[in-house]
Design a protein around this motif. Structure first.
Motif, mmCIF file in Angstrom:
data_model
loop_
_atom_site.group_PDB
_atom_site.id
_atom_site.type_symbol
_atom_site.label_atom_id
_atom_site.label_comp_id
_atom_site.label_asym_id
_atom_site.label_seq_id
_atom_site.Cartn_x
_atom_site.Cartn_y
_atom_site.Cartn_z
ATOM 1 N N SER A 148 0.837 -1.202 0.000
ATOM 2 C CA SER A 148 0.000 0.000 0.000
ATOM 3 C C SER A 148 0.870 1.251 0.000
ATOM 4 O O SER A 148 1.956 1.267 0.586
ATOM 5 N N PRO A 149 0.392 2.337 -0.639
ATOM 6 C CA PRO A 149 -0.851 2.434 -1.414
ATOM 7 C C PRO A 149 -0.647 2.170 -2.899
ATOM 8 O O PRO A 149 -1.559 2.377 -3.685
ATOM 9 N N SER A 180 -6.478 1.819 -1.074
ATOM 10 C CA SER A 180 -7.178 2.563 -0.021
ATOM 11 C C SER A 180 -6.632 2.264 1.370
ATOM 12 O O SER A 180 -7.238 2.674 2.357
ATOM 13 N N VAL A 181 -5.513 1.537 1.428
ATOM 14 C CA VAL A 181 -4.887 1.111 2.693
ATOM 15 C C VAL A 181 -5.904 0.447 3.627
ATOM 16 O O VAL A 181 -5.879 0.641 4.850
#
Length: 211
Positions: A148-149, A180-181
């Motif tokens: 992420s991200p 979107s983590v």
């Protein structure tokens, strides 16, 4: 006074966070627009005629669309001919082959079996992450673990089939989860049931072994 200032600060941060997704989309559109504009200006600078430039762009778009249609319905002779030449080039053949496989996996073109998302314990036991199944040889799974991200950066690992947990997430849902983590997690309930029950099972087994 402090409460009022804190309230307005909360409003400001909420407005910033709400505007971030819009700004990201706008930035992508701006980058794409600049790229097309630079290409258009370069082509126009060579011919110095807007009609010729527009015609070349139209022919290119129609040609690529036609190739896409023919490839979807069955490979064309031109594509097969180009592939046969590329496969004879030492370095370019490797780049072409790997790129084609990657695009095939993520687009689902003839790779529906490999378009699978699983959960795997990485980087250590007890830490679960979603991973793309990029290849499978018997009980050996080759996984790409995105970070992420940015899902285009990550790690490629090889694990035994017993080390993975099947997921109901699609490639698109897994990518959205990573970008979107974890905020966008459409299959959260499914993951909770599978992973938590497995963790509980492992905990009970460890307790029995110690006793």
């Amino acid at each position: 006074m402090k409460n009022v200032a804190r309230k307005y600060l909360d409003y400001f941060l909420l407005g910033v966070l709400s505007a971030v997704p819009i700004l990201v989309v706008v930035q992508i559109v701006v980058v794409f627009e600049r790229l097309l504009r630079d290409i258009f200006l370069n082509v126009h600078g060579y011919y110095e005629n807007y009609w010729i430039t527009g015609l070349l762009f139209a022919v290119t778009i129609l040609g690529l669309s036609y190739f896409g249609y023919r490839i979807r319905s069955g490979k064309t002779y031109v594509i097969l001919l180009l592939e046969s030449y590329l496969e004879k080039l030492p370095i370019l053949s490797t780049v072409y082959r790997v790129t084609k496989k990657l695009i095939g996996i993520f687009s689902g073109d003839g790779q529906t079996k490999q378009r699978e998302v699983v959960y795997v314990e990485y980087p250590k036991d007890g830490v679960w992450v979603p991973a793309y199944v990029t290849n499978q040889v018997g009980e050996l799974f080759v996984l790409y673990v995105p970070t992420s991200p940015n899902p285009t950066s990550g790690f490629t690992v090889m694990v035994h089939e017993s080390k993975v947990v099947r997921s109901s997430m699609t490639f698109e849902e897994a990518s959205s989860f990573v970008i979107s983590v974890g905020v966008d997690f459409p299959k959260a309930q499914d993951a909770a049931v599978k992973l938590l029950s497995l963790d509980e099972k492992n905990r009970l087994l460890n307790t029995e072994e110690k006793s």
